[in-house]
Enzyme design. Structure first.
Site, PDB file in Angstrom:
ATOM      1  N   GLY A  11      -1.919  -7.013   1.670  1.00 27.05           N
ATOM      2  CA  GLY A  11      -2.454  -8.168   0.964  1.00 27.05           C
ATOM      3  C   GLY A  11      -3.037  -9.126   1.990  1.00 27.05           C
ATOM      4  O   GLY A  11      -2.417  -9.404   3.033  1.00 27.05           O
ATOM      5  N   ASP A  18      -8.043  -9.610   8.996  1.00 20.50           N
ATOM      6  CA  ASP A  18      -7.007 -10.612   8.714  1.00 20.50           C
ATOM      7  C   ASP A  18      -6.381 -11.112  10.016  1.00 20.50           C
ATOM      8  O   ASP A  18      -6.064 -12.298  10.145  1.00 20.50           O
ATOM      9  CB  ASP A  18      -5.935 -10.016   7.805  1.00 20.50           C
ATOM     10  CG  ASP A  18      -6.510  -9.477   6.505  1.00 20.50           C
ATOM     11  OD1 ASP A  18      -7.532 -10.023   6.044  1.00 20.50           O
ATOM     12  OD2 ASP A  18      -5.958  -8.520   5.955  1.00 20.50           O
ATOM     13  N   ASP A  71       0.850  -1.184   0.000  1.00 19.46           N
ATOM     14  CA  ASP A  71       0.000   0.000   0.000  1.00 19.46           C
ATOM     15  C   ASP A  71       0.886   1.236   0.000  1.00 19.46           C
ATOM     16  O   ASP A  71       1.754   1.390   0.874  1.00 19.46           O
ATOM     17  CB  ASP A  71      -0.903   0.023   1.235  1.00 19.46           C
ATOM     18  CG  ASP A  71      -1.869  -1.153   1.275  1.00 19.46           C
ATOM     19  OD1 ASP A  71      -2.149  -1.706   0.204  1.00 19.46           O
ATOM     20  OD2 ASP A  71      -2.321  -1.506   2.378  1.00 19.46           O
ATOM     21  N   GLY A  98     -17.819  -7.905  17.860  1.00 20.87           N
ATOM     22  CA  GLY A  98     -17.163  -9.198  17.915  1.00 20.87           C
ATOM     23  C   GLY A  98     -17.453 -10.074  16.725  1.00 20.87           C
ATOM     24  O   GLY A  98     -17.415  -9.629  15.580  1.00 20.87           O
TER      25      GLY A  98
END
Length: 324
Positions: A48, A257, A12, A228
């Site tokens: 990514g 992620d 990024d 959550g």
């Protein structure tokens, strides 16, 4: 557990413009825009989806295998990931395209102008999983996260054909894939991951009801942001796990992620569903407090203290031996 994480690998490039974009736009010339902005700052962050997940696993002491496509400009990024516990031996290197990158300029009013270059990511469709399994001596779990759509379908089909357990995590690619493709991605997954918005989008795109989705997957995990995560399945009551309260809010990029990474670490250590989700929620909170999806560091003792405060001493005692 031998874990292969397939998906995007990117950098990024984030820039800050000290003015307002709107000041540079001429109302009756919008069909002939030609502008250049002198920016004050440039931050280059590793990212990514697949790379972020493997990084998070490494922070919890679990070595996983990254599977995706990059350019020949990947050497520094490869070194970073290997240093943080990631196996990059199954990453495909393109001979003529650069690693995918996201370029974004933000003005002082938080307006953004951005571009995404897919680059080498398109070559992920050339990757076969069997050589990965052969190199590792088998595969216990494959995560199919956002990537080149053709690659995602190919990986899912191969998992079904070869009997590899897999997690479907289509993410932002849900918005650009057709219903038939999404149905192929989901069918047979041991776990399906979506956020709250993607949950509804998946139903809309596939034409399936929730019951029909749950007939085709083992468990459907939906992240709910600050509320959550919830888990639904065909034969068990819905499970909800709340996250620890963040100490500060940083850049939310990569938080989902980190959630997946913590959850996978729990599966790796056979901690059970609820404990694995608690581990994922705690790692997600740590990530949220840091700017950048691969900038956080897990300090074992403070991590366990926070885990115990939210989920209890008994839960923390169960997790403690598993964290390096």
């Amino acid at each position: 557990m031998r874990i292969a994480v397939t998906g995007s690998i990117a950098t990024d490039h984030l820039m800050s413009y000290p003015g307002k974009f709107s000041d540079q736009l001429v109302a009756d010339r919008l069909d002939q825009v030609s502008l250049s902005f002198l920016v004050d700052e440039l931050e280059v962050r590793r990212g990514g989806v697949a790379a972020n997940i493997t990084f998070g696993l490494g922070q919890l002491g679990v070595r996983s295998t990254l599977v995706g496509a990059v350019g020949q400009d990947f050497d520094d990024y490869r070194s970073w990931l290997e240093r943080h516990g990631v196996d990059t031996g199954s990453v495909h290197v393109s001979q003529n395209k650069h690693t995918a990158r996201f370029l974004c300029t933000t003005d002082q009013q938080q307006n953004q102008i951005a571009s995404f270059y897919a680059g080498a990511m398109a070559e992920a469709r050339e990757i076969e999983l069997k050589p990965v399994a052969d190199r590792l001596g088998g595969l216990d779990m494959v995560i199919i996260s956002a990537n080149d759509p053709v690659a995602m379908v190919r990986h899912t089909e191969e998992c079904r054909e070869r009997g590899y357990r897999f997690i479907a995590d289509p993410g932002q690619q849900l918005a650009r894939m057709e219903g038939a493709e999404i149905r192929k991605l989901v069918d047979g997954a041991e776990y399906l991951f979506t956020n709250e918005y993607e949950h509804g989008l998946l139903l809309q795109s596939t034409g399936w009801t929730e019951a029909e989705v749950l007939d085709r997957v083992g468990k459907w995990v939906t992240s709910l942001g600050a509320k959550g995560v919830q888990v639904e399945s065909k034969d068990e009551p819905t499970l909800h796990v709340a996250p620890p309260k963040e100490k500060r809010k940083g850049d939310p990029t990569g938080v989902g992620d980190a959630l997946r990474a913590g959850f996978l670490a729990g599966l790796h250590h056979e901690l059970g569903l609820e404990r694995s989700l608690q581990l994922g929620c705690t790692l997600a909170t740590v990530s949220l407090e840091t700017d950048g999806p691969q900038e956080y560091v897990v300090d074992r003792e403070s991590f366990l203290t926070r885990f115990a405060e939210e989920y209890g001493e008994a839960a923390a005692a169960e997790v403690k031996p598993k964290l390096r």
